[in-house]
Design an enzyme around this catalytic site. Structure first.
Site, short mmCIF file in Angstrom:
data_model
loop_
_atom_site.label_atom_id
_atom_site.label_comp_id
_atom_site.label_asym_id
_atom_site.label_seq_id
_atom_site.Cartn_x
_atom_site.Cartn_y
_atom_site.Cartn_z
N THR A 74 -61.86 -105.78 -78.34
CA THR A 74 -60.47 -106.69 -77.78
C THR A 74 -60.63 -108.15 -77.95
O THR A 74 -60.06 -108.82 -78.40
CB THR A 74 -59.97 -106.22 -76.77
OG1 THR A 74 -59.39 -104.95 -76.72
CG2 THR A 74 -58.39 -106.93 -76.25
N THR A 77 -64.77 -103.62 -73.91
CA THR A 77 -65.07 -103.52 -72.36
C THR A 77 -65.31 -101.85 -72.22
O THR A 77 -65.91 -101.65 -70.98
CB THR A 77 -63.88 -103.79 -71.80
OG1 THR A 77 -62.70 -103.20 -72.31
CG2 THR A 77 -63.65 -105.14 -71.86
N ASP A 78 -64.72 -100.96 -72.92
CA ASP A 78 -64.84 -99.68 -72.31
C ASP A 78 -66.10 -98.86 -72.33
O ASP A 78 -66.45 -98.20 -71.36
CB ASP A 78 -64.09 -98.74 -73.45
CG ASP A 78 -62.42 -98.88 -73.51
OD1 ASP A 78 -61.82 -98.46 -74.27
OD2 ASP A 78 -62.11 -99.60 -72.62
N LYS A 96 -67.34 -100.19 -65.61
CA LYS A 96 -65.74 -100.74 -65.71
C LYS A 96 -65.08 -99.68 -64.78
O LYS A 96 -65.11 -98.76 -64.94
CB LYS A 96 -65.54 -100.50 -67.27
CG LYS A 96 -64.03 -101.16 -67.34
CD LYS A 96 -63.62 -101.01 -68.95
CE LYS A 96 -62.10 -101.25 -69.13
NZ LYS A 96 -61.67 -101.08 -70.50
N1 DAS Z 1 -60.86 -101.29 -77.61
C1 DAS Z 1 -61.45 -100.97 -76.41
C2 DAS Z 1 -63.07 -101.20 -76.62
O1 DAS Z 1 -63.67 -101.66 -78.00
C3 DAS Z 1 -61.47 -102.15 -75.24
C4 DAS Z 1 -61.70 -103.38 -75.57
O2 DAS Z 1 -62.07 -103.80 -76.48
O3 DAS Z 1 -61.89 -103.98 -74.44
O4 DAS Z 1 -63.71 -100.92 -75.68
#
Ligand code: DAS
Length: 325
Positions: free
Chosen positions: A85, A158-159, A237
């Site tokens: 993201t 972040t995931d 997370k």
């Molecule tokens: N699309 C998810 C990832 O790539 C969420 C993000 O990017 O933060 O982890």
């Protein structure tokens, strides 16, 4: 009349509203994307625009972007982008985010970082982090080892950022550099994005300290003031979308960082030139099964095909089996 281009400041009218803003890249020719004075972005159908005119042309076009000269006395930081993201734009037609900013775009969006350190920035993968696996951890580690900077920032989804931070903590044995992972819960093209503070705090932390090792830099709380530097091996997370989603587990944060100051909270390893980096890469054939132990666990849960041949200790079949409570 001069045709408006990305980066121009325009003013106009639609059927119902007045418009003022900067022209943003738009994937759909029938739409105009604008970053409004408020910092929020909108996407409008051209057919609804009554009139629009260029008030001020884009200040620096891509071709006459000034060459960045290294500044004396500043540390060097390499930013390795992997997508997520952080590097995404919202498609206002669908609301989905697509990873699409180049490293150059990001340096233009966050010019303040050039006053903190001498920055090199390149894309090593353009993917969402849910697709990462052990091969990617090895690839990122090799890219880090090939760099010759005072510190590394990894921009990452972040995931699964905490998985990558943990994996790099194991692979980068005796690292004598700070390696800070950061990301964003809201895409960089939105005024409410958390990307700016996360990136600038990570750069500030590297520029102003002698920390070495792997860490994560994300918001401390919902305000846009402080970030926490969290231990790469002991963070998680904890929420799908909050800016302060990341927390350290069974350990305190390493430090609090903001645009000006760094405050260490825990003891940390310091640069020591006797350390020599040794890459302990994962075997690409490794398979990891995680079984969550819970009250009423049935033997059948251990017998599912995925867990067949998995041993409780690492073995030549490269199966590793962990029971987590
Ligand atoms: N699309 C998810 C990832 O790539 C969420 C993000 O990017 O933060 O982890």
């Amino acid at each position: 009349m001069y045709a408006m281009k990305e980066g121009d400041y325009v003013a106009g009218k639609t059927i119902s509203d007045e418009l003022h803003g900067v022209v943003m890249p738009s994937k759909k020719s029938e739409k105009i994307a604008l970053k409004l004075d408020s910092g929020y972005n909108i996407s409008i159908d051209r057919k609804n625009v009554r009139e629009i005119s260029v008030i001020e042309r884009q200040k620096t076009s891509k071709k006459d972007k000034e060459k960045i000269h290294p500044k004396q006395g500043l540390k060097s930081i390499t930013i390795l982008h992997t997508g997520g993201t952080f590097a995404s734009k919202v498609d206002y037609g669908t609301g989905a985010v697509s990873a699409s900013f180049s490293p150059e775009d990001l340096l233009e969006m966050f010019p303040e970082i050039k006053d903190i350190a001498n920055i090199k920035s390149r894309l090593i993968r353009n993917m969402f982090s849910e697709d990462m696996n052990f091969n990617h951890y090895n690839l990122i580690a090799k890219e880090i080892a090939s760099e010759n900077s005072d510190g590394i920032i990894i921009t990452h989804g972040t995931d699964t950022m905490h998985y990558t931070a943990a994996a790099l903590s194991f692979i980068l044995k005796n690292i004598n550099l700070p390696v800070i992972l950061t990301g964003a819960q809201r895409s960089s093209d939105r005024g409410s994005s958390d990307a700016f503070l996360n990136l600038i705090c990570a750069a500030n932390f590297i520029a102003k300290t002698d920390f070495i090792g792997v860490g994560i830099c994300m918001h401390e709380n919902l305000n846009d003031e402080n970030c926490l530097i969290l231990p790469g091996l002991k963070s998680r997370k904890m929420h799908s979308s909050r800016r302060d989603a990341f927390r350290s587990i069974n350990s305190g944060p390493i430090a609090r960082a903001n645009l000006k100051n760094i405050e260490f909270i825990s003891s940390h390893e310091r640069k020591n030139n006797n350390r020599k980096l040794e890459l302990k890469l994962f075997n690409p054939e490794i398979k990891v099964g995680i079984l969550k132990a819970h009250p009423g666990l049935k033997i059948e849960e251990l017998l599912i095909p995925l867990f067949e041949n998995i041993h409780s200790r690492p073995s030549k079949s490269h199966f590793h089996f962990f029971i987590s409570s």
